[in-house]
Scaffold this motif. Structure first.
Motif, short mmCIF file in Angstrom:
data_model
loop_
_atom_site.label_atom_id
_atom_site.label_comp_id
_atom_site.label_asym_id
_atom_site.label_seq_id
_atom_site.Cartn_x
_atom_site.Cartn_y
_atom_site.Cartn_z
N GLU A 1 -19.40 -32.66 -18.77
CA GLU A 1 -17.94 -32.79 -18.83
C GLU A 1 -17.27 -31.59 -18.16
N ALA A 2 -17.81 -30.40 -18.39
CA ALA A 2 -17.23 -29.19 -17.79
C ALA A 2 -17.35 -29.22 -16.26
N LYS A 3 -18.47 -29.74 -15.76
CA LYS A 3 -18.67 -29.83 -14.30
C LYS A 3 -17.76 -30.87 -13.68
N LEU A 4 -17.39 -31.89 -14.45
CA LEU A 4 -16.57 -32.97 -13.91
C LEU A 4 -15.10 -32.58 -13.79
N ARG A 5 -14.63 -31.66 -14.62
CA ARG A 5 -13.21 -31.25 -14.57
C ARG A 5 -12.80 -30.76 -13.19
N PRO A 6 -13.53 -29.85 -12.54
CA PRO A 6 -13.12 -29.42 -11.20
C PRO A 6 -13.13 -30.57 -10.19
N HIS A 7 -14.05 -31.52 -10.34
CA HIS A 7 -14.11 -32.66 -9.42
C HIS A 7 -12.78 -33.41 -9.42
N GLU A 8 -12.22 -33.63 -10.58
CA GLU A 8 -10.96 -34.37 -10.68
C GLU A 8 -9.83 -33.62 -9.98
N ARG A 9 -9.78 -32.32 -10.16
CA ARG A 9 -8.74 -31.51 -9.50
C ARG A 9 -8.97 -31.47 -7.99
N LEU A 10 -10.23 -31.38 -7.59
CA LEU A 10 -10.53 -31.34 -6.16
C LEU A 10 -10.19 -32.66 -5.48
N ALA A 11 -10.41 -33.77 -6.17
CA ALA A 11 -10.05 -35.07 -5.61
C ALA A 11 -8.54 -35.16 -5.41
N LEU A 12 -7.78 -34.66 -6.36
CA LEU A 12 -6.32 -34.63 -6.23
C LEU A 12 -5.90 -33.73 -5.07
N ALA A 13 -6.54 -32.57 -4.96
CA ALA A 13 -6.24 -31.64 -3.87
C ALA A 13 -6.51 -32.29 -2.52
N LEU A 14 -7.62 -32.98 -2.41
CA LEU A 14 -7.97 -33.64 -1.15
C LEU A 14 -6.93 -34.71 -0.80
N THR A 15 -6.43 -35.40 -1.78
CA THR A 15 -5.38 -36.40 -1.54
C THR A 15 -4.15 -35.75 -0.92
N PHE A 16 -3.72 -34.62 -1.47
CA PHE A 16 -2.56 -33.91 -0.92
C PHE A 16 -2.82 -33.42 0.50
N VAL A 17 -4.02 -32.94 0.78
CA VAL A 17 -4.34 -32.49 2.14
C VAL A 17 -4.33 -33.67 3.11
N GLN A 18 -4.85 -34.80 2.68
CA GLN A 18 -4.83 -35.99 3.55
C GLN A 18 -3.40 -36.48 3.80
N ILE A 19 -2.55 -36.39 2.80
CA ILE A 19 -1.14 -36.75 2.99
C ILE A 19 -0.50 -35.79 3.98
N ALA A 20 -0.84 -34.51 3.89
CA ALA A 20 -0.30 -33.51 4.82
C ALA A 20 -0.71 -33.83 6.26
N ILE A 21 -1.95 -34.23 6.46
CA ILE A 21 -2.43 -34.58 7.80
C ILE A 21 -1.67 -35.80 8.32
N ALA A 22 -1.48 -36.79 7.47
CA ALA A 22 -0.75 -37.99 7.89
C ALA A 22 0.70 -37.64 8.24
N LEU A 23 1.34 -36.83 7.43
CA LEU A 23 2.73 -36.44 7.73
C LEU A 23 2.82 -35.63 9.02
N ALA A 24 1.81 -34.81 9.29
CA ALA A 24 1.79 -34.04 10.54
C ALA A 24 1.70 -34.99 11.73
N ALA A 25 0.87 -36.00 11.62
CA ALA A 25 0.74 -36.97 12.72
C ALA A 25 2.05 -37.72 12.93
#
Length: 185
Positions: A129-153
């Motif tokens: 469970e402790a190892k999975l917590r960062p995964h959830e935050r990292l998945a959210l972070a990746l979503t924001f970075v992908q949105i940033a790339i799309a907005l840049a395009a």
């Protein structure tokens, strides 16, 4: 036919657009790299969590086996006790009472082993469970970075600078969330 002034305005716009396009292309490349690193860390955290969860399940299965063995020894102890109570021959009675004592002693060892395995299973489950917590935050972070790339395009296509600021804000949010996930990790 365009006037010299219109040609100068057009040339300046193209030059400004190329400069903006180049900066956005560089920003997009950096964001793609950051996204790849976040994705790797997210996958790594998820894999570790799954491995620990599998280990937890394995330990729980071993504990279940021990509890079944404990039950079998309990039944044998009760059968030995009943047989000794029903026996009129002192030798047979002594034999079954000795068997009961042996089973009772063995039961205690099996019970301790089962409890130890259950504790290990619980600990591995908590680690998972402790190892999975960062995964959830990292998945959210990746979503924001992908949105940033799309907005840049979209910014390059539309030349709307406000979209660039939205892209930068999304990227900053994603990177901030990723940093917080690493801090929790």
């Amino acid at each position: 036919m365009p006037s010299p002034h219109e040609r100068e305005v057009e040339a300046a716009t193209e030059k400004e657009g190329r400069g903006l396009s180049q900066r956005i292309a560089l920003m997009t490349a950096v964001l793609a790299t950051v996204g790849a690193l976040i994705s790797y860390q997210s996958g790594s955290a998820q894999n570790e969590a799954m491995f620990l969860k599998n280990q937890s399940i394995l330990k729980q299965a071993e504990a279940s086996d021990q509890w079944a063995f404990y039950q079998a020894r309990s039944v044998k102890s009760h059968v030995d006790d009943a047989t000794a109570a029903l026996s009129s021959d002192p030798t047979v009675k002594a034999h079954f009472l000795a068997e009961k004592t042996k089973e009772d002693a063995g039961k205690a060892e099996v019970q301790m082993e089962a409890q130890k395995l259950q504790a290990e299973s619980r600990k591995l489950g908590e680690e998972s469970e402790a190892k999975l917590r960062p995964h959830e935050r990292l998945a959210l972070a990746l979503t924001f970075v992908q949105i940033a790339i799309a907005l840049a395009a979209i910014t390059v296509l539309t030349r709307r600078k406000w979209l660039l600021w939205a892209s930068v804000a999304s990227a900053a949010g994603g990177i901030g969330i990723a940093v917080s996930a690493f801090a929790l990790h």
